[in-house]
Design an enzyme around this catalytic site. Structure first.
Site, PDB file in Angstrom:
ATOM      1  N   THR A  53      18.803   9.692   5.007  1.00  0.00           N
ATOM      2  CA  THR A  53      19.583  10.809   5.534  1.00  0.00           C
ATOM      3  C   THR A  53      18.983  11.351   6.820  1.00  0.00           C
ATOM      4  O   THR A  53      19.690  11.936   7.646  1.00  0.00           O
ATOM      5  CB  THR A  53      19.693  11.920   4.476  1.00  0.00           C
ATOM      6  OG1 THR A  53      20.104  11.339   3.236  1.00  0.00           O
ATOM      7  CG2 THR A  53      20.689  12.990   4.874  1.00  0.00           C
ATOM      8  N   TYR A 142      11.580   3.756  -3.826  1.00  0.00           N
ATOM      9  CA  TYR A 142      12.963   4.027  -3.420  1.00  0.00           C
ATOM     10  C   TYR A 142      13.752   2.732  -3.529  1.00  0.00           C
ATOM     11  O   TYR A 142      13.595   1.828  -2.709  1.00  0.00           O
ATOM     12  CB  TYR A 142      12.967   4.573  -1.998  1.00  0.00           C
ATOM     13  CG  TYR A 142      14.306   4.946  -1.420  1.00  0.00           C
ATOM     14  CD1 TYR A 142      15.451   5.076  -2.201  1.00  0.00           C
ATOM     15  CD2 TYR A 142      14.432   5.196  -0.052  1.00  0.00           C
ATOM     16  CE1 TYR A 142      16.671   5.430  -1.648  1.00  0.00           C
ATOM     17  CE2 TYR A 142      15.639   5.555   0.517  1.00  0.00           C
ATOM     18  CZ  TYR A 142      16.754   5.674  -0.282  1.00  0.00           C
ATOM     19  OH  TYR A 142      17.958   6.026   0.278  1.00  0.00           O
ATOM     20  N   LYS A 170      13.059   6.887  -6.842  1.00  0.00           N
ATOM     21  CA  LYS A 170      14.413   7.311  -6.506  1.00  0.00           C
ATOM     22  C   LYS A 170      15.314   6.123  -6.795  1.00  0.00           C
ATOM     23  O   LYS A 170      15.257   5.108  -6.100  1.00  0.00           O
ATOM     24  CB  LYS A 170      14.505   7.729  -5.034  1.00  0.00           C
ATOM     25  CG  LYS A 170      15.915   8.112  -4.597  1.00  0.00           C
ATOM     26  CD  LYS A 170      15.972   8.443  -3.114  1.00  0.00           C
ATOM     27  CE  LYS A 170      17.404   8.723  -2.675  1.00  0.00           C
ATOM     28  NZ  LYS A 170      17.499   8.988  -1.213  1.00  0.00           N
ATOM     29  N   VAL A 212      17.190  13.366  -5.594  1.00  0.00           N
ATOM     30  CA  VAL A 212      16.959  13.425  -4.150  1.00  0.00           C
ATOM     31  C   VAL A 212      18.350  13.536  -3.546  1.00  0.00           C
ATOM     32  O   VAL A 212      19.104  12.569  -3.515  1.00  0.00           O
ATOM     33  CB  VAL A 212      16.203  12.196  -3.631  1.00  0.00           C
ATOM     34  CG1 VAL A 212      16.010  12.296  -2.121  1.00  0.00           C
ATOM     35  CG2 VAL A 212      14.860  12.063  -4.328  1.00  0.00           C
TER      36      VAL A 212
END
Length: 301
Positions: A53, A142, A170, A212
């Site tokens: 992001t 992740y 995540k 998240v």
């Protein structure tokens, strides 16, 4: 920090923070400071800086290091700051993680190496090497195969969870089955985070620690309330918030993240700027749909 007793040192609601740019296309560190402060005071337990992001693929290492520094300085001990220092080059990831640790961040987000698609044994060695190079820094794996082209197998996660400072993952596969397998085969204090806002509540139900989040830029307090309701056994109230926010969760992924959320922040008056190429502006049609959802949820000035 929230009342929710999370299994993670980071807290349950983490915002994957956008990177503001000024009119010249440079990083606007002043706006980053103001946004970080706003997020921490509106429901976020911590911030993930320079992740997907945050447009990390188009940031220089120098820009990322300065973002880590200014955001941590702003947040202080009010919340956690997790630095996105992953790379598809093990050496680069190690160097970036060591620098982030020296800057005083609270953790590091380590994405599965992208494009070169290493086998599972290569992934195991990659993350072990990064963990060993900064043994005092907690790491969050992740897993986002839709972007990286490679998925971290549950069996590999089981082995990585044995490493002392690999404390969380995540999970952005969208698979509750995968998350459930990880929960069943890892220690209780290994935290599993939703990588999709819409799966936050379902993931909590199978032993997840939090999210998240992208939507927390806009509804951090509501997400925090949802998590707290769930933790206190008030599942009906948690579900009510979840269902209320579904339209927002959907519209924030009507185009490639972070295009919609950055557009939404702009509609709220935040001077976060545009995007670095090859990302581009949201289409007029989607912008109007986004505006409608924000208006329905009373998120516009």
């Amino acid at each position: 920090m929230a009342d929710f007793v999370s299994t993670s040192p980071f807290g349950p609601v983490l915002t994957a923070m956008v990177t503001p740019f000024n009119a010249d296309g440079g990083v606007d560190y002043g706006v980053a400071e103001k946004l970080a402060d706003h997020l921490i005071t509106h429901g976020s337990d911590g911030l993930v800086v320079c992740g997907t992001t945050g447009e990390s693929p188009t940031l220089s290492w120098e820009e990322e290091h300065e973002l880590f520094r200014v955001v941590k300085q702003t947040v202080g001990d009010r919340g956690s700051v997790i630095a996105g220092t992953g790379s598809n080059c093990t050496r680069e990831a190690m160097e970036a993680t060591q620098i982030a640790a020296k800057l005083g961040v609270d953790g590091s987000l380590q994405v599965v190496p992208y494009y070169n698609k290493p086998p599972q044994e290569g992934l195991l060695a990659h993350f072990q090497a990064i963990a060993n190079c900064a043994p005092e820094l907690p790491l969050m794996l992740y897993n986002i195969p839709g972007r990286t082209g490679q998925s971290l197998a549950p069996e590999t996660v089981y082995r990585l969870a044995e490493v002392e400072n690999i404390v969380a993952i995540k999970e952005a596969t969208g698979s509750l089955e995968q998350a459930s397998l990880i929960r069943a085969h890892t220690p209780d204090d290994f935290a599993i985070y939703a990588g999709d806002d819409v799966l936050t509540l379902p993931l909590l139900a199978v032993g997840g620690a939090g999210v998240v989040s992208v939507a927390s830029h806009l509804v951090g307090d509501r997400l925090q309330a949802m998590v707290q309701h769930f933790a206190q056994g008030a599942t009906a109230q948690a579900l009510e918030i979840h269902l209320q926010l579904i339209p927002l969760f959907k519209i924030l992924f009507c185009a490639t993240n972070p295009i919609p959320v950055k557009t939404a922040l702009g509609l709220q008056g935040w001077p976060v700027g545009s995007f670095r190429p090859p990302l581009c502006a949201l289409s007029p049609g989607h912008t109007e749909q986004l505006r409608d959802v924000l208006r329905d949820l009373a998120l516009l000035p």
